[in-house]
Design a protein around this motif. Structure first.
Motif, PDB file in Angstrom:
ATOM      1  N   THR A 173      40.966  37.461  33.886  1.00 45.15           N
ATOM      2  CA  THR A 173      41.854  37.773  35.006  1.00 45.15           C
ATOM      3  C   THR A 173      43.037  38.614  34.539  1.00 45.15           C
ATOM      4  OG1 THR A 173      41.292  35.619  35.935  1.00 45.15           O
ATOM      5  CG2 THR A 173      43.162  36.739  36.909  1.00 45.15           C
ATOM      6  N   ILE A 188      41.776  42.249  33.843  1.00 45.34           N
ATOM      7  CA  ILE A 188      41.513  43.002  35.080  1.00 45.34           C
ATOM      8  C   ILE A 188      42.818  43.481  35.711  1.00 45.34           C
ATOM      9  CG2 ILE A 188      40.657  42.770  37.454  1.00 45.34           C
ATOM     10  CD1 ILE A 188      38.691  40.616  36.251  1.00 45.34           C
ATOM     11  N   THR A 189      43.855  42.656  35.640  1.00 46.34           N
ATOM     12  CA  THR A 189      45.124  42.985  36.288  1.00 46.34           C
ATOM     13  C   THR A 189      46.070  43.746  35.357  1.00 46.34           C
ATOM     14  OG1 THR A 189      45.868  40.767  35.665  1.00 46.34           O
ATOM     15  CG2 THR A 189      45.071  41.054  37.911  1.00 46.34           C
ATOM     16  N   SER A 228      38.201  32.700  30.977  1.00 51.52           N
ATOM     17  CA  SER A 228      38.273  33.139  32.379  1.00 51.52           C
ATOM     18  C   SER A 228      39.675  33.653  32.731  1.00 51.52           C
ATOM     19  CB  SER A 228      37.902  31.976  33.299  1.00 51.52           C
ATOM     20  OG  SER A 228      38.601  30.816  32.901  1.00 51.52           O
ATOM     21  N   ILE A 229      40.689  33.009  32.181  1.00 53.88           N
ATOM     22  CA  ILE A 229      42.067  33.434  32.457  1.00 53.88           C
ATOM     23  C   ILE A 229      42.355  34.753  31.735  1.00 53.88           C
ATOM     24  CG2 ILE A 229      44.508  32.806  32.204  1.00 53.88           C
ATOM     25  CD1 ILE A 229      43.634  29.880  32.543  1.00 53.88           C
TER      26      ILE A 229
END
Lengths: 114, 139
Positions: free
Chosen positions: A88, A91-92, A84-85
């Motif tokens: 993130t 995406i960034t 999950s990290i």
């Protein structure tokens, strides 16, 4: 929520294990503990295997660590990132700037390889 | 349905996430979608606490409401802080997100994660309060 930061040394590399959730409340404390551990020219493995949650406040700490590594010619490898990290960070646009490894052993191998 | 007042304090974020996590589990939302909703709620709440209340010298709380229908799980955050519509924040472009980290401006990253992570985001201003609405479609 308190996060735990454990520091050890392996092969002249500082290994920092973080446990807990990195959010707006805990990130400033992590920043204070983490940044002084990366010496100019030094190598640091940040083991995030014990971190199951990281908000943008945590990304900011990673950014500061990255910038410090760049200016001080140090090296940083992130180990044990939860899926999950990783998402993130993808995406960034963060993930591609970091060297990542599945675990600390592989991170140390990556550092030895240069 | 959950209705809960949460102190506008960064120390309250873990409790807030736990409420949302429990609702995600009860609704049968998968792990990735649950994480995105929890992250979105956390980022919006963090913004309310720091910019809506603390920087403006205000204090107060955040009213959390979680509603579930057959099709959606909706989290509503209401606060009495400074009026702020997260949708007005300019989103980083693909080009911005491709910038080297040395040059990146991190402002707005939390809002970006929040708005792009949920299936529906809405904002309303009523009775001098901000209302942020975050919803996920249920499987």
């Amino acid at each position: 929520m308190a996060i735990q930061v454990d520091v050890s040394n392996q092969d002249e590399t500082t290994v920092v294990a973080v446990t807990g959730a990195v959010d707006g409340g805990s990130a400033p404390g992590l920043q204070t503990q983490l940044l002084p551990l990366l010496q100019p020219g030094g190598a640091l493995v940040l083991n995030l295997g014990g971190v199951n949650y990281m908000s943008s406040a945590g990304l900011r700490v990673l950014l500061l660590l990255y910038r410090q590594a760049m200016t001080g010619k140090g090296r940083v490898v992130l180990a044990g990132l939860a899926e999950s990290i990783k998402d993130t960070m993808t995406i960034t646009g963060f993930l591609k700037f970091f060297t990542v490894a599945d675990n600390v052993e592989q991170a140390l191998v990556a550092l030895r390889r240069g | 349905m959950v209705k809960q007042d949460i102190a506008a304090d960064l120390a309250a974020l873990p409790a807030l996430r736990q409420w949302v996590e429990q609702a995600c589990r009860d609704a049968g939302l998968d792990e990735a979608a649950s994480y995105r909703l929890i992250l979105a709620v956390d980022e919006i709440a963090t913004n309310i606490v720091t910019h809506g209340y603390a920087e403006a010298g205000l204090s107060g709380d955040i009213a959390l409401t979680i509603e579930r229908t057959d099709r959606t799980l909706t989290v509503i955050l209401e606060d009495g802080g400074v009026a702020y519509d997260p949708r007005t924040r300019s989103m980083p472009t693909a080009l911005d997100l491709d910038q080297p980290l040395e040059e990146r401006d991190l402002g707005g990253l939390g809002i970006f994660l929040a708005l792009q992570g949920v299936d529906r985001f809405d904002y309303q201003r009523c009775d001098d309060r901000n209302r942020n609405i975050l919803a996920m479609n249920l499987p």
